[in-house]
Design a protein around this motif. Structure first.
Motif, PDB file in Angstrom:
ATOM      1  N   CYS A  55       0.886  -1.555  -0.281  1.00  0.00           N
ATOM      2  CA  CYS A  55      -0.102   0.175  -0.212  1.00  0.00           C
ATOM      3  C   CYS A  55       0.759   1.149  -0.126  1.00  0.00           C
ATOM      4  O   CYS A  55       1.906   1.209   0.928  1.00  0.00           O
ATOM      5  CB  CYS A  55      -1.383   0.183   1.397  1.00  0.00           C
ATOM      6  N   PRO A  56       0.927   1.580  -0.823  1.00  0.00           N
ATOM      7  CA  PRO A  56       0.180   1.917  -2.703  1.00  0.00           C
ATOM      8  C   PRO A  56       0.759   1.017  -2.816  1.00  0.00           C
ATOM      9  O   PRO A  56       2.309   0.774  -3.222  1.00  0.00           O
ATOM     10  CB  PRO A  56       0.809   3.395  -2.485  1.00  0.00           C
ATOM     11  N   SER A  57      -0.187   0.095  -3.771  1.00  0.00           N
ATOM     12  CA  SER A  57       0.692  -0.516  -5.850  1.00  0.00           C
ATOM     13  C   SER A  57       1.388   0.134  -5.756  1.00  0.00           C
ATOM     14  O   SER A  57       1.979  -0.939  -6.908  1.00  0.00           O
ATOM     15  CB  SER A  57      -0.486  -1.340  -5.559  1.00  0.00           C
ATOM     16  N   SER A  58       0.578   1.924  -6.143  1.00  0.00           N
ATOM     17  CA  SER A  58       1.781   2.531  -7.400  1.00  0.00           C
ATOM     18  C   SER A  58       1.571   4.022  -6.801  1.00  0.00           C
ATOM     19  O   SER A  58       1.250   4.274  -5.442  1.00  0.00           O
ATOM     20  CB  SER A  58       0.758   2.784  -8.332  1.00  0.00           C
ATOM     21  N   LEU A  59       3.115   3.994  -7.319  1.00  0.00           N
ATOM     22  CA  LEU A  59       3.642   5.680  -6.102  1.00  0.00           C
ATOM     23  C   LEU A  59       4.402   6.627  -8.002  1.00  0.00           C
ATOM     24  O   LEU A  59       5.090   5.321  -8.614  1.00  0.00           O
ATOM     25  CB  LEU A  59       4.777   4.908  -5.603  1.00  0.00           C
ATOM     26  N   THR A  60       4.459   7.509  -7.727  1.00  0.00           N
ATOM     27  CA  THR A  60       5.034   8.230  -8.652  1.00  0.00           C
ATOM     28  C   THR A  60       6.480   8.905  -7.737  1.00  0.00           C
ATOM     29  O   THR A  60       5.334   9.751  -6.847  1.00  0.00           O
ATOM     30  CB  THR A  60       4.084   9.125  -9.003  1.00  0.00           C
ATOM     31  N   VAL A  61       7.384   9.088  -8.244  1.00  0.00           N
ATOM     32  CA  VAL A  61       8.437  10.080  -7.738  1.00  0.00           C
ATOM     33  C   VAL A  61       9.464  10.037  -8.758  1.00  0.00           C
ATOM     34  O   VAL A  61       9.573   9.955 -10.029  1.00  0.00           O
ATOM     35  CB  VAL A  61       9.572   9.101  -6.762  1.00  0.00           C
ATOM     36  N   PRO A  62      10.237  11.271  -8.064  1.00  0.00           N
ATOM     37  CA  PRO A  62      10.889  12.083  -8.651  1.00  0.00           C
ATOM     38  C   PRO A  62      12.189  11.338  -9.002  1.00  0.00           C
ATOM     39  O   PRO A  62      12.591  10.709  -7.886  1.00  0.00           O
ATOM     40  CB  PRO A  62      11.092  13.951  -8.224  1.00  0.00           C
ATOM     41  N   GLN A  63      13.305  11.525  -9.947  1.00  0.00           N
ATOM     42  CA  GLN A  63      14.072  11.029 -10.153  1.00  0.00           C
ATOM     43  C   GLN A  63      15.525  11.096  -8.753  1.00  0.00           C
ATOM     44  O   GLN A  63      15.346  11.975  -8.581  1.00  0.00           O
ATOM     45  CB  GLN A  63      15.114  11.668 -11.417  1.00  0.00           C
ATOM     46  N   GLY A  64      16.073  10.381  -8.772  1.00  0.00           N
ATOM     47  CA  GLY A  64      17.044  10.509  -7.842  1.00  0.00           C
ATOM     48  C   GLY A  64      16.149  10.321  -6.552  1.00  0.00           C
ATOM     49  O   GLY A  64      17.088   9.886  -4.920  1.00  0.00           O
ATOM     50  N   THR A  65      15.002   9.585  -6.329  1.00  0.00           N
ATOM     51  CA  THR A  65      14.345   9.624  -4.859  1.00  0.00           C
ATOM     52  C   THR A  65      14.707   8.055  -4.788  1.00  0.00           C
ATOM     53  O   THR A  65      14.795   7.035  -5.002  1.00  0.00           O
ATOM     54  CB  THR A  65      12.937   9.278  -5.441  1.00  0.00           C
ATOM     55  N   GLN A  66      14.972   7.324  -3.167  1.00  0.00           N
ATOM     56  CA  GLN A  66      14.478   6.378  -2.445  1.00  0.00           C
ATOM     57  C   GLN A  66      13.008   6.342  -2.040  1.00  0.00           C
ATOM     58  O   GLN A  66      12.740   6.792  -1.028  1.00  0.00           O
ATOM     59  CB  GLN A  66      16.073   6.090  -1.621  1.00  0.00           C
ATOM     60  N   VAL A  67      13.086   4.507  -2.039  1.00  0.00           N
ATOM     61  CA  VAL A  67      12.081   4.523  -2.107  1.00  0.00           C
ATOM     62  C   VAL A  67      11.455   3.498  -0.935  1.00  0.00           C
ATOM     63  O   VAL A  67      12.503   2.800  -0.846  1.00  0.00           O
ATOM     64  CB  VAL A  67      10.861   3.864  -2.819  1.00  0.00           C
ATOM     65  N   THR A  68      10.865   3.660   0.534  1.00  0.00           N
ATOM     66  CA  THR A  68      11.517   2.947   1.566  1.00  0.00           C
ATOM     67  C   THR A  68      10.538   1.332   1.492  1.00  0.00           C
ATOM     68  O   THR A  68       9.005   2.296   2.047  1.00  0.00           O
ATOM     69  CB  THR A  68      11.267   4.073   2.750  1.00  0.00           C
TER      70      THR A  68
END
Length: 136
Positions: free
Chosen positions: A53-66
């Motif tokens: 949750c969420p199953s889709s995510l939008t992030v800008p370049q260079g981001t790290q996702v936890t």
């Protein structure tokens, strides 16, 4: 009277500085967002009840996702496709998450959409998702 006020003020400043310093150094896991937030500013994916949750995510370049495992079982989060995990190697840094653990992906620098899944349960649709990486 002036000494008492000065002493009380000094004690308050020292206590505040100590509290700020100790709270940041004892933090072991990020605070997960409330609910399922799919906004562009969210960079955390929560795993609970055998779903992401969420199953889709939008992030800008260079981001790290936890990825934060709030489930009662272990999960192994990797890039698609299964079992090669070659589409977005930065996601493979998440790997195994025991209950209560969190881990960040590598920097997502390439503009693309990265699929991910639980390597242990690759056929469970609720444990699959995607991260869209957009240009800054």
């Amino acid at each position: 009277m002036k000494r008492t006020v000065f002493a009380a003020l000094t004690a308050a400043i020292v206590a505040a500085a100590w509290a700020c310093g100790s709270s940041s150094s004892n933090s072991t896991a990020p605070t997960p967002p409330q609910g399922c937030d799919s906004s562009a500013t969210s960079t955390t994916i929560i795993i609970m009840n055998n779903a992401v949750c969420p199953s889709s995510l939008t992030v800008p370049q260079g981001t790290q996702v936890t990825f934060f495992n709030q489930d009662s079982v272990s999960h192994q989060m990797y890039s698609d496709p299964h079992p090669e995990h070659t589409d977005c190697p930065e996601l493979n840094q998440v790997g195994n998450l025991e209950p209560g653990q969190s881990r960040q992906s590598g920097n997502l620098n390439t503009v693309r959409t990265c699929g991910f899944h639980d390597h242990i349960r690759p056929d469970v649709a609720a444990l699959k998702g995607s991260i869209k990486i957009t240009a800054r």
